[in-house]
Design an enzyme around this catalytic site. Structure first.
Site, PDB file in Angstrom:
ATOM      1  N   LYS A 150       0.805  -1.239   0.000  1.00 30.51           N
ATOM      2  CA  LYS A 150       0.000   0.000   0.000  1.00 30.51           C
ATOM      3  C   LYS A 150       0.836   1.285   0.000  1.00 30.51           C
ATOM      4  O   LYS A 150       0.417   2.290  -0.562  1.00 30.51           O
ATOM      5  CB  LYS A 150      -0.928   0.024   1.219  1.00 30.51           C
ATOM      6  CG  LYS A 150      -2.168  -0.810   1.056  1.00 30.51           C
ATOM      7  CD  LYS A 150      -3.126  -0.556   2.206  1.00 30.51           C
ATOM      8  CE  LYS A 150      -4.357  -1.419   2.085  1.00 30.51           C
ATOM      9  NZ  LYS A 150      -5.361  -1.147   3.114  1.00 30.51           N
TER      10      LYS A 150
ATOM     11  N   ASP B  45      -9.985   3.552   1.884  1.00 24.35           N
ATOM     12  CA  ASP B  45     -10.130   2.976   3.233  1.00 24.35           C
ATOM     13  C   ASP B  45     -10.836   3.942   4.181  1.00 24.35           C
ATOM     14  O   ASP B  45     -11.619   3.530   5.033  1.00 24.35           O
ATOM     15  CB  ASP B  45      -8.751   2.617   3.818  1.00 24.35           C
ATOM     16  CG  ASP B  45      -8.197   1.329   3.233  1.00 24.35           C
ATOM     17  OD1 ASP B  45      -8.999   0.480   2.803  1.00 24.35           O
ATOM     18  OD2 ASP B  45      -6.961   1.179   3.200  1.00 24.35           O
TER      19      ASP B  45
HETATM   20  N1  LIG Z   1     -11.978  -3.863   8.388  1.00 22.22           N
HETATM   21  C1  LIG Z   1     -11.134  -3.517   7.415  1.00 22.22           C
HETATM   22  O1  LIG Z   1     -11.518  -3.237   6.273  1.00 22.22           O
HETATM   23  C2  LIG Z   1      -9.671  -3.374   7.723  1.00 22.22           C
HETATM   24  C3  LIG Z   1      -8.864  -2.512   6.964  1.00 22.22           C
HETATM   25  C4  LIG Z   1      -7.507  -2.404   7.269  1.00 22.22           C
HETATM   26  C5  LIG Z   1      -6.987  -3.168   8.313  1.00 22.22           C
HETATM   27  N2  LIG Z   1      -7.797  -4.003   9.016  1.00 22.22           N
HETATM   28  C6  LIG Z   1      -7.257  -4.791  10.144  1.00 22.22           C
HETATM   29  O2  LIG Z   1      -6.749  -3.852  11.079  1.00 22.22           O
HETATM   30  C7  LIG Z   1      -5.609  -4.376  11.749  1.00 22.22           C
HETATM   31  C8  LIG Z   1      -4.466  -3.369  11.648  1.00 22.22           C
HETATM   32  O3  LIG Z   1      -4.098  -3.203  10.289  1.00 22.22           O
HETATM   33  P1  LIG Z   1      -2.873  -2.261   9.884  1.00 22.22           P
HETATM   34  O4  LIG Z   1      -2.727  -2.377   8.417  1.00 22.22           O
HETATM   35  O5  LIG Z   1      -3.007  -0.909  10.490  1.00 22.22           O
HETATM   36  O6  LIG Z   1      -1.656  -3.059  10.577  1.00 22.22           O
HETATM   37  P2  LIG Z   1      -0.219  -2.535  11.025  1.00 22.22           P
HETATM   38  O7  LIG Z   1       0.202  -1.362  10.223  1.00 22.22           O
HETATM   39  O8  LIG Z   1       0.652  -3.737  11.068  1.00 22.22           O
HETATM   40  O9  LIG Z   1      -0.460  -2.025  12.555  1.00 22.22           O
HETATM   41  C9  LIG Z   1      -0.674  -2.953  13.594  1.00 22.22           C
HETATM   42  C10 LIG Z   1      -1.101  -2.205  14.852  1.00 22.22           C
HETATM   43  O10 LIG Z   1      -1.340  -3.177  15.880  1.00 22.22           O
HETATM   44  C11 LIG Z   1      -0.459  -2.902  16.986  1.00 22.22           C
HETATM   45  N3  LIG Z   1      -0.012  -4.141  17.597  1.00 22.22           N
HETATM   46  C12 LIG Z   1       0.346  -5.289  16.983  1.00 22.22           C
HETATM   47  N4  LIG Z   1       0.729  -6.220  17.891  1.00 22.22           N
HETATM   48  C13 LIG Z   1       0.600  -5.621  19.116  1.00 22.22           C
HETATM   49  C14 LIG Z   1       0.829  -6.066  20.451  1.00 22.22           C
HETATM   50  N5  LIG Z   1       1.254  -7.312  20.714  1.00 22.22           N
HETATM   51  N6  LIG Z   1       0.578  -5.208  21.464  1.00 22.22           N
HETATM   52  C15 LIG Z   1       0.131  -3.937  21.214  1.00 22.22           C
HETATM   53  N7  LIG Z   1      -0.099  -3.460  19.969  1.00 22.22           N
HETATM   54  C16 LIG Z   1       0.133  -4.302  18.935  1.00 22.22           C
HETATM   55  C17 LIG Z   1       0.710  -2.150  16.382  1.00 22.22           C
HETATM   56  O11 LIG Z   1       1.382  -1.449  17.391  1.00 22.22           O
HETATM   57  P3  LIG Z   1       2.968  -1.096  17.194  1.00 22.22           P
HETATM   58  O12 LIG Z   1       2.969   0.151  16.375  1.00 22.22           O
HETATM   59  O13 LIG Z   1       3.439  -0.906  18.583  1.00 22.22           O
HETATM   60  O14 LIG Z   1       3.583  -2.270  16.509  1.00 22.22           O
HETATM   61  C18 LIG Z   1      -0.028  -1.241  15.395  1.00 22.22           C
HETATM   62  O15 LIG Z   1      -0.667  -0.170  16.048  1.00 22.22           O
HETATM   63  C19 LIG Z   1      -5.321  -5.719  11.081  1.00 22.22           C
HETATM   64  O16 LIG Z   1      -5.870  -6.731  11.891  1.00 22.22           O
HETATM   65  C20 LIG Z   1      -6.056  -5.641   9.762  1.00 22.22           C
HETATM   66  O17 LIG Z   1      -6.477  -6.920   9.299  1.00 22.22           O
HETATM   67  C21 LIG Z   1      -9.128  -4.116   8.756  1.00 22.22           C
END
Ligand SMILES: NC(=O)c1ccc[n+]([C@@H]2O[C@H](COP(=O)([O-])OP(=O)(O)OC[C@H]3O[C@@H](n4cnc5c(N)ncnc54)[C@H](OP(=O)(O)O)[C@@H]3O)[C@@H](O)[C@H]2O)c1
Length: 277
Positions: free
Chosen positions: A67, A103
């Site tokens: 992305k 998004d």
């Molecule tokens: N519904 C939808 O259409 C949609 C769209 C996009 C994404 N999503 C979902 O949203 C989620 C996030 O997506 P993203 O693209 O933003 O992912 P990303 O960029 O990898 O961000 C992950 C987030 O989760 C946090 N995190 C991960 N492991 C953690 C832990 N053990 N303890 C505390 N915080 C933790 C990270 O914190 P750190 O910064 O500290 O690592 C960060 O804030 C995913 O599950 C994805 O499938 C859904």
């Protein structure tokens, strides 16, 4: 319209629900065309995209991990894609790539379609997480008239980086102090991957959240995350994450076909695997 040629690129990509969504709409609107998953490894992104242009694709969606990297490969960017710093939809026109981000629309539309007459005006919002999806959500919220956003993230620097989107309206809260800052919140959003299948749970006690607050989780596997279960027990209104996925796809389909489709309950059931066609 001639036959649509579209798909979604990512790595890995076989899990993607996007083909179910776009094929459903093609059929519903009696359009000819195809929508495929296309696996492109990060090191092949540029050549992979050029192949799609040569093969006559009308456009494609982009998911993890491309992305952000695709930004510099686009010939033009929509204002949203520029500010969010990520592209999830490309339209190919005269062999040129035009990058968009839908998004933010998906997130806002999911709330508005799930809760009748929902108005972000004067709302205090608490966002858990500061990953890739959060920037799009903040962009969407900035199109509405909310009062304040509080953000808490395990890695605080990532939350601090998001402050520049609206320095006077965003406040960063330490991850360890998140539960103590919920008493004036109207909308709580989980954007972390915590609570998703095969990920750790989001451990948070939301008993300080007012009863009339809304809680939403962008994780949709499972549909009812522990956070949403807890919110239901506390009588908070909840919005699940599946609608964000469906609604972000609508403007992408419109960009390619000029038809803005609906995110119907039938489509939601199909994507969740509750029914089949
Ligand atoms: N519904 C939808 O259409 C949609 C769209 C996009 C994404 N999503 C979902 O949203 C989620 C996030 O997506 P993203 O693209 O933003 O992912 P990303 O960029 O990898 O961000 C992950 C987030 O989760 C946090 N995190 C991960 N492991 C953690 C832990 N053990 N303890 C505390 N915080 C933790 C990270 O914190 P750190 O910064 O500290 O690592 C960060 O804030 C995913 O599950 C994805 O499938 C859904």
């Amino acid at each position: 319209m001639k036959s649509l040629k579209a798909g979604v690129i990512g790595h890995p990509i076989s899990h993607s629900k996007s083909p179910i969504i776009h094929q459903y709409w093609l059929q519903q609107h009696e359009l000819e065309g195809s929508y495929k998953t296309i696996d492109i490894a990060p090191e092949n992104l540029e050549s992979g995209i050029q192949n799609l242009v040569s093969e006559g694709y009308d456009g494609f969606n982009i998911t993890i991990p491309h992305k952000e990297n695709i930004l510099t490969l686009c010939d033009e960017l929509s204002p949203a894609a520029k500010i969010i710093g990520a592209v999830n939809t490309v339209k190919i026109k005269n062999k040129k790539l035009i990058g968009h981000n839908t998004d933010y629309f998906g997130f806002i539309e999911n709330i508005k379609m799930s809760i009748a007459n929902y108005n972000f005006k004067d709302k205090n919002i608490f966002i858990l997480g500061a990953g890739g999806a959060t920037r799009a959500i903040i962009y969407g919220l900035l199109q509405e008239k909310f009062s304040k956003i509080y953000i808490s993230n395990r890695t605080q620097g990532r939350a601090e980086n998001l402050k520049e989107m609206a320095p006077e309206k965003i406040e960063v809260i330490e991850w360890s102090g998140k539960e103590n800052n919920l008493s004036n919140i109207n909308l709580l959003i989980n954007t972390t991957s915590l609570g998703m299948v095969n990920h750790p749970e989001l451990e948070i006690n939301i008993s300080n959240l007012p009863d009339n607050a809304t809680v939403t989780d962008i994780v949709y596997t499972p549909l009812l995350t522990d956070l949403l279960k807890q919110a239901k027990i506390n009588n908070n209104q909840i919005v699940t994450g599946i609608g964000m996925l469906l609604h972000q796809a609508r403007p992408a389909f419109e960009l390619w076909t000029r038809i803005m489709p609906d995110a119907s309950p039938e489509l939601e059931k199909l994507v969740l695997g509750e029914i089949s066609v």
